[in-house]
Write an enzyme that holds these catalytic residues in place. Sequence first.
Site, short mmCIF file in Angstrom:
data_model
loop_
_atom_site.label_atom_id
_atom_site.label_comp_id
_atom_site.label_asym_id
_atom_site.label_seq_id
_atom_site.Cartn_x
_atom_site.Cartn_y
_atom_site.Cartn_z
N LYS A 1 0.86 -1.19 0.00
CA LYS A 1 0.00 0.00 0.00
C LYS A 1 0.89 1.24 0.00
CE LYS A 1 -4.26 1.27 2.41
NZ LYS A 1 -4.94 1.13 3.70
C1 E4P Z 1 -8.18 2.35 3.47
O1 E4P Z 1 -7.54 1.40 3.11
C2 E4P Z 1 -8.11 2.95 4.81
O2 E4P Z 1 -7.53 2.02 5.68
C3 E4P Z 1 -9.44 3.27 5.41
O3 E4P Z 1 -10.52 2.83 4.63
C4 E4P Z 1 -9.55 4.64 5.96
O4 E4P Z 1 -10.81 4.76 6.55
P1 E4P Z 1 -11.16 5.87 7.63
O5 E4P Z 1 -11.49 7.12 6.93
O6 E4P Z 1 -12.36 5.29 8.33
O7 E4P Z 1 -9.97 6.01 8.54
#
Ligand code: E4P
Length: 219
Positions: free
Chosen positions: A87
């Site tokens: 990622k």
């Molecule tokens: C994506 O991979 C992130 O981990 C995640 O969806 C972020 O979500 P949030 O806005 O609830 O922190």
Amino acid sequence: MKFFIDTANLDQIREAQDMGILDGVTTNPSLMAKEGITGDQNVINHYKAICDIVDDNVSAEVIATTFAEIVKEGEALAALNPKIVVKVPMIKDGVKAIKHFSSKGIKTNCTLIFSAGQALLAAKAGATYVSPFLGRLDDISSDGLILIEDIRTIFDNYGYETQILAASIRGPLHIVNCAKLGADVITAPLAAIAGLLKHPLTDSGLATFLADHAKAAGK
Ligand code: E4P
């Protein structure tokens, strides 16, 4: 549509896996910190534990922000397990690193996508997934679903194989709307996924069926 769970909590990952509907996991540094996972080796061990639970697609986020460091960290993460998806944040060096990973057959998830232009860049670099953050856009009164729709149009116009991984999902309706718009994947907390199960008519209908069955059986 693929379902990923957006957590680093092993019990929740196991619960979703046990439902038989789980295709992967996304984590991020905040989610790891929430579980109290700190220190490089503990983080690595945690990724390995997640890989032991699920069949594929475990997003592991790099902390590095320069090309050379992203490549070094990402290659080390990818070497942990073939299920790992590296990622990478949507920054200039991140896009360059995605191109590098793509040429080496390493799967990537370009994270922190908030515009269609960012998604287009990541797709051109060969990202496996792009992660538009719906909920965080909604939080600032911008419609996250419009972003999903725009990215779908652009990817379809040019036949990009990069998959749209709708992230920052807040509830079951987000999941349904992403499915209607053609997102390839959603990643959501367990509560949002479990929310899809709920309907009061299902509950009352089942209660009636069971009561009628018991009455007919003379119970
Ligand atoms: C994506 O991979 C992130 O981990 C995640 O969806 C972020 O979500 P949030 O806005 O609830 O922190």
